[in-house]
Design a protein around this motif. Structure first.
Motif, PDB file in Angstrom:
ATOM      1  N   ALA A 199      -9.023  53.478 -76.577  1.00 59.40           N
ATOM      2  CA  ALA A 199      -9.714  54.505 -77.624  1.00 59.40           C
ATOM      3  C   ALA A 199      -8.983  54.670 -78.682  1.00 59.40           C
ATOM      4  CB  ALA A 199     -10.391  55.634 -76.797  1.00 59.40           C
ATOM      5  N   LEU A 200      -9.336  54.730 -79.967  1.00 56.36           N
ATOM      6  CA  LEU A 200      -8.850  54.965 -81.207  1.00 56.36           C
ATOM      7  C   LEU A 200      -9.643  56.095 -82.027  1.00 56.36           C
ATOM      8  CD1 LEU A 200      -7.708  51.350 -82.138  1.00 56.36           C
ATOM      9  CD2 LEU A 200      -6.259  53.236 -81.236  1.00 56.36           C
ATOM     10  N   GLY A 201      -9.054  56.398 -83.150  1.00 53.50           N
ATOM     11  CA  GLY A 201      -9.911  57.387 -83.912  1.00 53.50           C
ATOM     12  C   GLY A 201      -9.419  58.841 -83.552  1.00 53.50           C
ATOM     13  N   LYS A 202     -10.376  59.559 -83.987  1.00 53.98           N
ATOM     14  CA  LYS A 202     -10.141  61.149 -83.810  1.00 53.98           C
ATOM     15  C   LYS A 202     -11.026  61.777 -82.768  1.00 53.98           C
ATOM     16  CE  LYS A 202      -6.982  61.608 -87.311  1.00 53.98           C
ATOM     17  NZ  LYS A 202      -5.707  61.935 -86.673  1.00 53.98           N
ATOM     18  N   THR A 203     -12.005  61.113 -82.256  1.00 53.32           N
ATOM     19  CA  THR A 203     -13.008  61.821 -81.423  1.00 53.32           C
ATOM     20  C   THR A 203     -12.953  60.826 -80.244  1.00 53.32           C
ATOM     21  OG1 THR A 203     -14.753  60.261 -82.397  1.00 53.32           O
ATOM     22  CG2 THR A 203     -14.541  62.602 -83.172  1.00 53.32           C
ATOM     23  N   GLY A 246      -5.166  55.846 -60.622  1.00 53.73           N
ATOM     24  CA  GLY A 246      -4.405  54.744 -61.604  1.00 53.73           C
ATOM     25  C   GLY A 246      -5.097  54.635 -62.957  1.00 53.73           C
ATOM     26  N   GLU A 247      -6.154  55.532 -63.391  1.00 53.15           N
ATOM     27  CA  GLU A 247      -6.658  55.596 -64.494  1.00 53.15           C
ATOM     28  C   GLU A 247      -6.511  56.851 -65.139  1.00 53.15           C
ATOM     29  OE1 GLU A 247      -7.190  52.943 -66.160  1.00 53.15           O
ATOM     30  OE2 GLU A 247      -7.636  51.176 -64.901  1.00 53.15           O
ATOM     31  N   ILE A 248      -6.685  57.041 -66.583  1.00 49.35           N
ATOM     32  CA  ILE A 248      -6.801  58.313 -67.086  1.00 49.35           C
ATOM     33  C   ILE A 248      -8.157  58.863 -67.568  1.00 49.35           C
ATOM     34  CG2 ILE A 248      -4.250  58.892 -67.647  1.00 49.35           C
ATOM     35  CD1 ILE A 248      -4.543  57.647 -70.097  1.00 49.35           C
ATOM     36  N   PHE A 249      -9.083  57.797 -67.837  1.00 55.11           N
ATOM     37  CA  PHE A 249     -10.262  58.192 -68.327  1.00 55.11           C
ATOM     38  C   PHE A 249     -10.899  59.103 -67.453  1.00 55.11           C
ATOM     39  CE2 PHE A 249     -11.255  54.019 -65.854  1.00 55.11           C
ATOM     40  CZ  PHE A 249     -11.908  54.486 -65.180  1.00 55.11           C
ATOM     41  N   GLU A 250     -12.063  59.785 -67.988  1.00 57.69           N
ATOM     42  CA  GLU A 250     -12.914  60.539 -66.923  1.00 57.69           C
ATOM     43  C   GLU A 250     -14.233  59.818 -66.754  1.00 57.69           C
ATOM     44  OE1 GLU A 250     -11.769  64.923 -68.695  1.00 57.69           O
ATOM     45  OE2 GLU A 250     -13.425  63.976 -69.520  1.00 57.69           O
ATOM     46  N   LEU A 251     -14.425  59.895 -65.347  1.00 56.80           N
ATOM     47  CA  LEU A 251     -15.675  59.179 -64.829  1.00 56.80           C
ATOM     48  C   LEU A 251     -16.557  60.011 -64.340  1.00 56.80           C
ATOM     49  CD1 LEU A 251     -16.760  56.610 -63.947  1.00 56.80           C
ATOM     50  CD2 LEU A 251     -15.399  57.001 -61.598  1.00 56.80           C
ATOM     51  N   ARG A 252     -17.793  59.584 -64.633  1.00 61.45           N
ATOM     52  CA  ARG A 252     -19.177  60.282 -64.020  1.00 61.45           C
ATOM     53  C   ARG A 252     -20.091  59.155 -63.203  1.00 61.45           C
ATOM     54  NH1 ARG A 252     -18.342  63.536 -68.297  1.00 61.45           N
ATOM     55  NH2 ARG A 252     -18.279  65.727 -67.962  1.00 61.45           N
ATOM     56  N   PHE A 258      -6.407  54.490 -72.547  1.00 59.43           N
ATOM     57  CA  PHE A 258      -6.859  52.941 -72.270  1.00 59.43           C
ATOM     58  C   PHE A 258      -7.023  52.683 -71.049  1.00 59.43           C
ATOM     59  CE2 PHE A 258      -2.329  53.274 -73.355  1.00 59.43           C
ATOM     60  CZ  PHE A 258      -1.855  52.407 -71.970  1.00 59.43           C
ATOM     61  N   LEU A 259      -7.711  51.770 -70.836  1.00 56.96           N
ATOM     62  CA  LEU A 259      -7.921  51.225 -69.371  1.00 56.96           C
ATOM     63  C   LEU A 259      -6.304  50.532 -68.970  1.00 56.96           C
ATOM     64  CD1 LEU A 259     -11.083  48.940 -69.195  1.00 56.96           C
ATOM     65  CD2 LEU A 259     -10.680  51.200 -67.893  1.00 56.96           C
ATOM     66  N   ASN A 260      -5.949  51.080 -67.680  1.00 62.13           N
ATOM     67  CA  ASN A 260      -4.783  50.631 -67.017  1.00 62.13           C
ATOM     68  C   ASN A 260      -4.696  49.164 -66.635  1.00 62.13           C
ATOM     69  OD1 ASN A 260      -2.679  52.338 -67.815  1.00 62.13           O
ATOM     70  ND2 ASN A 260      -3.145  53.893 -66.183  1.00 62.13           N
ATOM     71  N   VAL A 261      -5.878  49.143 -65.731  1.00 61.42           N
ATOM     72  CA  VAL A 261      -6.170  47.811 -65.177  1.00 61.42           C
ATOM     73  C   VAL A 261      -6.781  46.811 -66.186  1.00 61.42           C
ATOM     74  CG1 VAL A 261      -7.350  46.602 -63.239  1.00 61.42           C
ATOM     75  CG2 VAL A 261      -6.679  48.937 -63.050  1.00 61.42           C
ATOM     76  N   LYS A 262      -6.436  45.749 -66.404  1.00 63.13           N
ATOM     77  CA  LYS A 262      -6.668  44.655 -67.086  1.00 63.13           C
ATOM     78  C   LYS A 262      -7.643  43.776 -66.351  1.00 63.13           C
ATOM     79  CE  LYS A 262      -2.900  45.265 -67.527  1.00 63.13           C
ATOM     80  NZ  LYS A 262      -2.103  46.554 -67.447  1.00 63.13           N
ATOM     81  N   GLU A 263      -8.879  44.366 -66.418  1.00 62.94           N
ATOM     82  CA  GLU A 263      -9.979  44.069 -65.120  1.00 62.94           C
ATOM     83  C   GLU A 263     -10.403  42.850 -65.441  1.00 62.94           C
ATOM     84  OE1 GLU A 263     -13.368  46.666 -65.086  1.00 62.94           O
ATOM     85  OE2 GLU A 263     -12.025  48.538 -65.179  1.00 62.94           O
TER      86      GLU A 263
END
Ligand code: UGY
Ligand code: MN
Length: 298
Positions: A279-283, A201-207, A230-235
């Protein structure tokens, strides 16, 4: 002839507009040399304020409210760390704020040596941001930790943290919440040794840097977002957070406030504060985040 002068005049104005700092020349955020820099260099050399506000007296992005705080690098206040020798530190999150944990930056040099946390308090995470540090246990076994490496020390566990040269670490501590038949073990590790985990349900990468067993009353995650993610869940959750932005920039929503944030920023989130990040910007954005876990809220 008059029209040639008019054109030259207009071109002149354009040239002026595009070359004057702060006027039609906002920094692009494009950092072509970012790849040549050491890991987490932005945390250690933060932008103290946006270029066009650098000279504005009293300007800070830091905010302190009951439900959250943003502590940006231009407001860090360093002083001696009690019980540590030759070390300066900046306490950024502490129980005076309403948190149940302590988060601080510590700058070590060649004679620095850590003190021990109070009895019953776990030094739940140290993470190297710059240089190297050596951690040693009571039997004299030492390990060298480089940038991106970390350690966990259970409550009442004798140890020391030292550095041969310069080292900057972020430290988290809290009173351990015991659970019958579960004993936390000391740990050392490094972010790059951890696999990426599924985040349904999310797209960020997690460790996940700490074992997910009940012995540990918290977790520490590294979360990576590509620009635009961005976070999908508005936690909204009962747990607290302490967060250090290691790379990148974006917008953090905390309650009804929306904050531009960047590498070097620290955020405290109280239980149940609505939270969301883009997340915004170029990196990529990378952040390190503490969360209490594995215990009933009752
Ligand atoms: O695990 C978390 O609660 C995490 N996703 N929260 C956050 O990034 N603000
Ligand atoms: Mn959360």
């Amino acid at each position: 002839m008059r029209s040639i002068f008019a054109i030259l005049f207009i071109l002149g104005l354009f040239k002026h507009a595009f070359s004057e700092e702060g006027y039609c020349s906002a920094p692009s955020g494009l950092s072509t040399d970012a790849k040549a820099k050491p890991l987490y260099w932005k945390v250690n050399s933060p932008t103290l304020s946006p270029v066009h506000l650098k000279d504005l007296p009293g300007f800070t992005r830091s905010v302190y409210k009951n439900s959250h705080a943003l502590i940006s690098p231009e407001s860090h206040v360093y002083g001696p760390l009690p019980d540590w020798s030759d070390t300066t530190g900046a306490y950024l999150i502490s129980p005076e704020m309403g948190s149940h944990f302590l988060m601080y930056l510590a700058k070590l040099k060649d004679n620095s040596r850590s003190g021990l946390p109070l009895p019953g308090v776990e030094r739940l995470f140290i993470f190297v941001l710059q240089g190297t540090v050596t951690v040693t246990n009571a039997t004299g076994v030492s390990q060298l930790l480089k940038v991106d490496s970390y350690a966990y020390f259970p409550p009442n566990f004798e140890h020391s943290i030292e550095s041969d040269a310069l080292g900057t670490i972020v430290v988290f501590e809290r009173r351990y919440s015991p659970l019958a038949n579960h004993i936390p073990e000391p740990l050392v590790g490094s972010t790059d040794k951890h696999p990426l985990l599924e985040t349904p349900g999310e797209i960020f990468e997690l460790r996940k840097l700490i074992p997910t067993t009940l012995a540990y009353d918290f977790n520490i995650h590294i979360m990576d977002f590509q620009p635009g993610e961005f976070l999908n869940v508005k936690e909204v959750h009962y747990n607290q957070h302490g967060l250090l932005l290691l790379e990148g920039q974006g917008i953090y929503r905390l309650g009804d406030s929306w904050y531009p944030v960047q590498a070097g920023d620290v955020i405290w989130m109280a239980p149940f504060i609505p939270q969301w990040y883009a997340a915004l910007g170029k990196t990529r954005t990378r952040y390190l985040i503490y969360k209490d876990a594995n215990r009933s809220p009752l």
